[in-house]
Design a protein around this motif. Structure first.
Motif, short mmCIF file in Angstrom:
data_model
loop_
_atom_site.label_atom_id
_atom_site.label_comp_id
_atom_site.label_asym_id
_atom_site.label_seq_id
_atom_site.Cartn_x
_atom_site.Cartn_y
_atom_site.Cartn_z
N ILE A 66 0.86 -1.18 0.00
CA ILE A 66 0.00 0.00 0.00
C ILE A 66 0.89 1.23 0.00
CG2 ILE A 66 -1.69 1.30 1.35
CD1 ILE A 66 -2.63 -1.44 2.46
N ARG A 67 0.52 2.23 -0.76
CA ARG A 67 1.34 3.44 -0.89
C ARG A 67 1.78 3.96 0.48
NH1 ARG A 67 1.91 7.67 -5.05
NH2 ARG A 67 2.75 9.48 -3.97
N GLY A 68 3.10 4.13 0.61
CA GLY A 68 3.69 4.66 1.83
C GLY A 68 3.92 3.65 2.94
N ALA A 69 3.52 2.38 2.74
CA ALA A 69 3.64 1.39 3.81
C ALA A 69 4.68 0.31 3.50
CB ALA A 69 2.28 0.74 4.06
N ALA A 70 5.55 0.54 2.56
CA ALA A 70 6.53 -0.48 2.17
C ALA A 70 7.71 -0.50 3.13
CB ALA A 70 7.01 -0.22 0.75
N ASP A 71 8.21 -1.69 3.40
CA ASP A 71 9.37 -1.90 4.26
C ASP A 71 10.44 -2.61 3.43
OD1 ASP A 71 11.25 -2.52 6.15
OD2 ASP A 71 9.91 -3.70 7.42
N SER A 72 11.58 -1.97 3.25
CA SER A 72 12.61 -2.53 2.37
C SER A 72 13.38 -3.69 2.99
CB SER A 72 13.59 -1.43 1.95
OG SER A 72 14.27 -0.93 3.07
N ALA A 73 13.09 -4.06 4.24
CA ALA A 73 13.81 -5.18 4.87
C ALA A 73 13.65 -6.47 4.07
CB ALA A 73 13.33 -5.37 6.30
N ILE A 74 12.48 -6.66 3.45
CA ILE A 74 12.28 -7.87 2.64
C ILE A 74 13.24 -7.90 1.46
CG2 ILE A 74 10.42 -6.88 1.24
CD1 ILE A 74 10.60 -10.54 2.34
N LEU A 75 13.55 -6.73 0.89
CA LEU A 75 14.51 -6.69 -0.21
C LEU A 75 15.90 -7.12 0.28
CD1 LEU A 75 13.60 -3.42 -2.14
CD2 LEU A 75 12.76 -5.74 -2.51
N ASP A 76 16.27 -6.65 1.46
CA ASP A 76 17.56 -7.04 2.04
C ASP A 76 17.62 -8.55 2.25
OD1 ASP A 76 18.20 -4.32 2.16
OD2 ASP A 76 17.57 -4.15 4.26
N ASP A 77 16.54 -9.12 2.81
CA ASP A 77 16.50 -10.56 3.07
C ASP A 77 16.57 -11.36 1.77
OD1 ASP A 77 16.27 -9.94 5.75
OD2 ASP A 77 14.10 -10.31 5.82
N LEU A 78 15.83 -10.93 0.75
CA LEU A 78 15.84 -11.66 -0.52
C LEU A 78 17.18 -11.51 -1.23
CD1 LEU A 78 12.23 -10.99 -1.74
CD2 LEU A 78 13.23 -13.21 -1.19
N GLU A 79 17.77 -10.32 -1.16
CA GLU A 79 19.10 -10.13 -1.75
C GLU A 79 20.09 -11.09 -1.11
OE1 GLU A 79 22.74 -6.90 -1.84
OE2 GLU A 79 20.72 -6.18 -1.37
N GLU A 80 20.03 -11.21 0.20
CA GLU A 80 20.92 -12.11 0.93
C GLU A 80 20.69 -13.57 0.51
OE1 GLU A 80 21.16 -12.74 5.51
OE2 GLU A 80 21.61 -10.63 5.09
N SER A 81 19.44 -13.98 0.39
CA SER A 81 19.11 -15.35 -0.01
C SER A 81 19.58 -15.65 -1.43
CB SER A 81 17.60 -15.60 0.09
OG SER A 81 17.18 -15.52 1.41
N ILE A 82 19.35 -14.71 -2.33
CA ILE A 82 19.75 -14.90 -3.73
C ILE A 82 21.26 -14.97 -3.84
CG2 ILE A 82 19.83 -13.74 -5.97
CD1 ILE A 82 16.94 -12.70 -5.27
N THR A 83 21.95 -14.05 -3.18
CA THR A 83 23.41 -14.05 -3.23
C THR A 83 23.98 -15.33 -2.62
OG1 THR A 83 23.44 -11.64 -3.18
CG2 THR A 83 25.49 -12.76 -2.58
N ALA A 84 23.36 -15.83 -1.57
CA ALA A 84 23.83 -17.07 -0.94
C ALA A 84 23.72 -18.25 -1.91
CB ALA A 84 23.04 -17.36 0.33
#
Length: 129
Positions: A60-78
């Protein structure tokens, strides 16, 4: 890459979302894959393979949390570049080196949504197995 990333907890697609599904809240697209011959020896050819992976998180507009991007980046890189001494294996290819580039964020806004978008880039040096 789709098989390699199957266990990261979100759907992974090749280039585009399928037209017959509802857009997931979080998903990964394998965008570009290129190859360039970088070395030829008497016994083997080496190729540089560049891959771009996009991570999307819709909220929802204004309610995004970028922590999920950090977690997915870590999983993909692993999965793709686990450590400096371990290279991933592809059918019929041996990976000699894997390099990563600095991830880039490219968030978007619509009247209803915030779409978080992170671009990951990986480069492999590969040869025949």
């Amino acid at each position: 890459y789709i098989q390699l990333l199957a266990g990261i907890g979100v759907p992974v697609y090749d280039k585009n979302l399928p037209s017959d599904i509802d857009t997931p809240k979080t998903y990964v697209l394998i965008q570009t894959q290129t190859k360039t011959e970088v070395n030829r020896t008497k016994c083997d050819k080496l190729w540089r393979s560049d891959t771009t992976i996009d991570i999307y998180k819709r909220a929802i507009r204004g309610a995004a949390d970028s922590a999920i991007l950090d977690d997915l980046e870590e999983s993909i890189t692993a999965q793709i570049a686990p450590d400096v001494n371990t290279d991933i294996q592809f059918d019929n290819f041996k990976t000699y080196n894997t390099f990563t580039a600095q991830p880039q964020d490219a968030p978007m806004q619509t009247p209803q949504e915030t779409i978080l978008h992170r671009v990951l880039r990986f480069q492999h040096i590969v040869g025949a197995a």
